[in-house]
Motif scaffolding. Sequence first.
Motif, PDB file in Angstrom:
ATOM      1  N   THR A  40       1.685  -5.795  -3.094  1.00  0.00           N
ATOM      2  CA  THR A  40       0.544  -5.536  -3.968  1.00  0.00           C
ATOM      3  C   THR A  40      -0.741  -5.883  -3.226  1.00  0.00           C
ATOM      4  N   ARG A  41      -1.820  -5.329  -3.681  1.00  0.00           N
ATOM      5  CA  ARG A  41      -3.128  -5.619  -3.105  1.00  0.00           C
ATOM      6  C   ARG A  41      -3.545  -7.020  -3.544  1.00  0.00           C
ATOM      7  N   HIS A  42      -3.952  -7.852  -2.632  1.00  0.00           N
ATOM      8  CA  HIS A  42      -4.292  -9.251  -2.917  1.00  0.00           C
ATOM      9  C   HIS A  42      -5.479  -9.326  -3.862  1.00  0.00           C
ATOM     10  N   GLY A  43      -5.300 -10.013  -4.980  1.00  0.00           N
ATOM     11  CA  GLY A  43      -6.383 -10.218  -5.924  1.00  0.00           C
ATOM     12  C   GLY A  43      -6.631  -9.074  -6.885  1.00  0.00           C
ATOM     13  N   LEU A  44      -5.908  -7.973  -6.766  1.00  0.00           N
ATOM     14  CA  LEU A  44      -6.095  -6.835  -7.672  1.00  0.00           C
ATOM     15  C   LEU A  44      -4.811  -6.622  -8.466  1.00  0.00           C
ATOM     16  N   SER A  45      -4.822  -7.048  -9.703  1.00  0.00           N
ATOM     17  CA  SER A  45      -3.611  -6.938 -10.514  1.00  0.00           C
ATOM     18  C   SER A  45      -3.456  -5.556 -11.139  1.00  0.00           C
ATOM     19  N   ASP A  46      -4.503  -4.739 -11.140  1.00  0.00           N
ATOM     20  CA  ASP A  46      -4.412  -3.429 -11.786  1.00  0.00           C
ATOM     21  C   ASP A  46      -3.889  -2.327 -10.864  1.00  0.00           C
ATOM     22  N   THR A  47      -3.594  -2.656  -9.621  1.00  0.00           N
ATOM     23  CA  THR A  47      -3.075  -1.643  -8.705  1.00  0.00           C
ATOM     24  C   THR A  47      -1.561  -1.570  -8.807  1.00  0.00           C
ATOM     25  N   ARG A  48      -1.034  -0.401  -8.541  1.00  0.00           N
ATOM     26  CA  ARG A  48       0.400  -0.177  -8.604  1.00  0.00           C
ATOM     27  C   ARG A  48       1.049  -0.742  -7.341  1.00  0.00           C
ATOM     28  N   PRO A  49       2.107  -1.551  -7.491  1.00  0.00           N
ATOM     29  CA  PRO A  49       2.737  -2.125  -6.297  1.00  0.00           C
ATOM     30  C   PRO A  49       3.578  -1.085  -5.561  1.00  0.00           C
ATOM     31  N   ALA A  50       3.721  -1.295  -4.261  1.00  0.00           N
ATOM     32  CA  ALA A  50       4.629  -0.464  -3.456  1.00  0.00           C
ATOM     33  C   ALA A  50       5.960  -1.208  -3.397  1.00  0.00           C
ATOM     34  N   VAL A  51       7.042  -0.532  -3.769  1.00  0.00           N
ATOM     35  CA  VAL A  51       8.369  -1.148  -3.806  1.00  0.00           C
ATOM     36  C   VAL A  51       9.299  -0.316  -2.935  1.00  0.00           C
ATOM     37  N   LEU A  52       9.939  -0.974  -1.969  1.00  0.00           N
ATOM     38  CA  LEU A  52      10.928  -0.318  -1.122  1.00  0.00           C
ATOM     39  C   LEU A  52      12.211  -1.134  -1.155  1.00  0.00           C
ATOM     40  N   ALA A  71     -16.961  12.695  -6.653  1.00  0.00           N
ATOM     41  CA  ALA A  71     -16.756  11.267  -6.919  1.00  0.00           C
ATOM     42  C   ALA A  71     -15.310  11.003  -7.320  1.00  0.00           C
ATOM     43  N   ARG A  72     -14.738  11.874  -8.145  1.00  0.00           N
ATOM     44  CA  ARG A  72     -13.325  11.720  -8.526  1.00  0.00           C
ATOM     45  C   ARG A  72     -12.410  11.864  -7.319  1.00  0.00           C
ATOM     46  N   SER A  73     -12.677  12.842  -6.490  1.00  0.00           N
ATOM     47  CA  SER A  73     -11.808  13.041  -5.327  1.00  0.00           C
ATOM     48  C   SER A  73     -11.945  11.890  -4.336  1.00  0.00           C
ATOM     49  N   ALA A  74     -13.118  11.302  -4.229  1.00  0.00           N
ATOM     50  CA  ALA A  74     -13.280  10.141  -3.349  1.00  0.00           C
ATOM     51  C   ALA A  74     -12.480   8.956  -3.877  1.00  0.00           C
ATOM     52  N   GLY A  75     -12.466   8.761  -5.183  1.00  0.00           N
ATOM     53  CA  GLY A  75     -11.666   7.695  -5.781  1.00  0.00           C
ATOM     54  C   GLY A  75     -10.182   7.924  -5.579  1.00  0.00           C
ATOM     55  N   ARG A  76      -9.750   9.161  -5.746  1.00  0.00           N
ATOM     56  CA  ARG A  76      -8.331   9.482  -5.527  1.00  0.00           C
ATOM     57  C   ARG A  76      -7.954   9.326  -4.060  1.00  0.00           C
ATOM     58  N   LEU A  77      -8.857   9.655  -3.177  1.00  0.00           N
ATOM     59  CA  LEU A  77      -8.597   9.484  -1.752  1.00  0.00           C
ATOM     60  C   LEU A  77      -8.420   8.010  -1.410  1.00  0.00           C
ATOM     61  N   ALA A  78      -9.248   7.151  -1.982  1.00  0.00           N
ATOM     62  CA  ALA A  78      -9.117   5.711  -1.750  1.00  0.00           C
ATOM     63  C   ALA A  78      -7.794   5.189  -2.301  1.00  0.00           C
ATOM     64  N   ASP A  79      -7.397   5.667  -3.486  1.00  0.00           N
ATOM     65  CA  ASP A  79      -6.109   5.252  -4.050  1.00  0.00           C
ATOM     66  C   ASP A  79      -4.949   5.710  -3.183  1.00  0.00           C
ATOM     67  N   ALA A  80      -5.015   6.949  -2.704  1.00  0.00           N
ATOM     68  CA  ALA A  80      -3.947   7.460  -1.841  1.00  0.00           C
ATOM     69  C   ALA A  80      -3.879   6.678  -0.531  1.00  0.00           C
ATOM     70  N   ARG A  81      -5.020   6.324   0.006  1.00  0.00           N
ATOM     71  CA  ARG A  81      -5.049   5.540   1.247  1.00  0.00           C
ATOM     72  C   ARG A  81      -4.432   4.163   1.030  1.00  0.00           C
ATOM     73  N   ASN A  82      -4.784   3.505  -0.075  1.00  0.00           N
ATOM     74  CA  ASN A  82      -4.209   2.195  -0.368  1.00  0.00           C
ATOM     75  C   ASN A  82      -2.706   2.279  -0.602  1.00  0.00           C
ATOM     76  N   THR A  83      -2.243   3.319  -1.277  1.00  0.00           N
ATOM     77  CA  THR A  83      -0.809   3.499  -1.496  1.00  0.00           C
ATOM     78  C   THR A  83      -0.091   3.705  -0.174  1.00  0.00           C
ATOM     79  N   TYR A  84      -0.672   4.504   0.699  1.00  0.00           N
ATOM     80  CA  TYR A  84      -0.072   4.733   2.017  1.00  0.00           C
ATOM     81  C   TYR A  84       0.002   3.436   2.814  1.00  0.00           C
ATOM     82  N   LEU A  85      -1.109   2.696   2.850  1.00  0.00           N
ATOM     83  CA  LEU A  85      -1.119   1.440   3.611  1.00  0.00           C
ATOM     84  C   LEU A  85      -0.139   0.427   3.036  1.00  0.00           C
ATOM     85  N   ALA A  86      -0.055   0.340   1.719  1.00  0.00           N
ATOM     86  CA  ALA A  86       0.890  -0.595   1.088  1.00  0.00           C
ATOM     87  C   ALA A  86       2.325  -0.211   1.403  1.00  0.00           C
ATOM     88  N   SER A  87       2.650   1.077   1.361  1.00  0.00           N
ATOM     89  CA  SER A  87       4.024   1.498   1.659  1.00  0.00           C
ATOM     90  C   SER A  87       4.372   1.293   3.129  1.00  0.00           C
TER      91      SER A  87
END
Length: 143
Positions: free
Chosen positions: A120-132, A46-62
């Motif tokens: 940033t992810r729309h509507g989610l203020s707790d996610t880390r923004p991607a900055v380039l 369950a932890r690794s699935a959550g981390r995988l989702a976070d990594a996917r969102n970070t990749y897509l945001a970047s």
Amino acid sequence: MPSWRSTRLPSSPLPRHWQRGFTLLETVLAFAVLGMVLSGLYTVSARSAGRLADARNTYLASEFARSMLDQYILATPPPSSSGTYRQTWDWEITEQRLGGLQPSSLDKHFAFYEVSVVVTRHGLSDTRPAVLSRTVARKAGRQ
């Protein structure tokens, strides 16, 4: 004719090597150990699935930030400086002129800017923004 009284049961238990199967206590303990092992595996997965989702969102945001930065730099005139993409990503682009650079004879032709995009992810203020950010040279006079 033998009667039921003539059949005698042994008074002592059978030797251990003659017994077959497991006792109830051994079975319960085995299931308890199995349950602990499986719950540990579930927690880890369950932890690794959550981390995988976070990594996917970070990749897509970047990747989205990189795309927006490229589009902003290459487009003439530049597109708007903020917006929302398909109710999924919020983005904002800022452009700031760089000062304090080594003076040269090309200063009258070019100016250097730092262009940054924040996604940033729309509507989610707790996610880390991607900055380039990228430094670009623009013709003097273009803002």
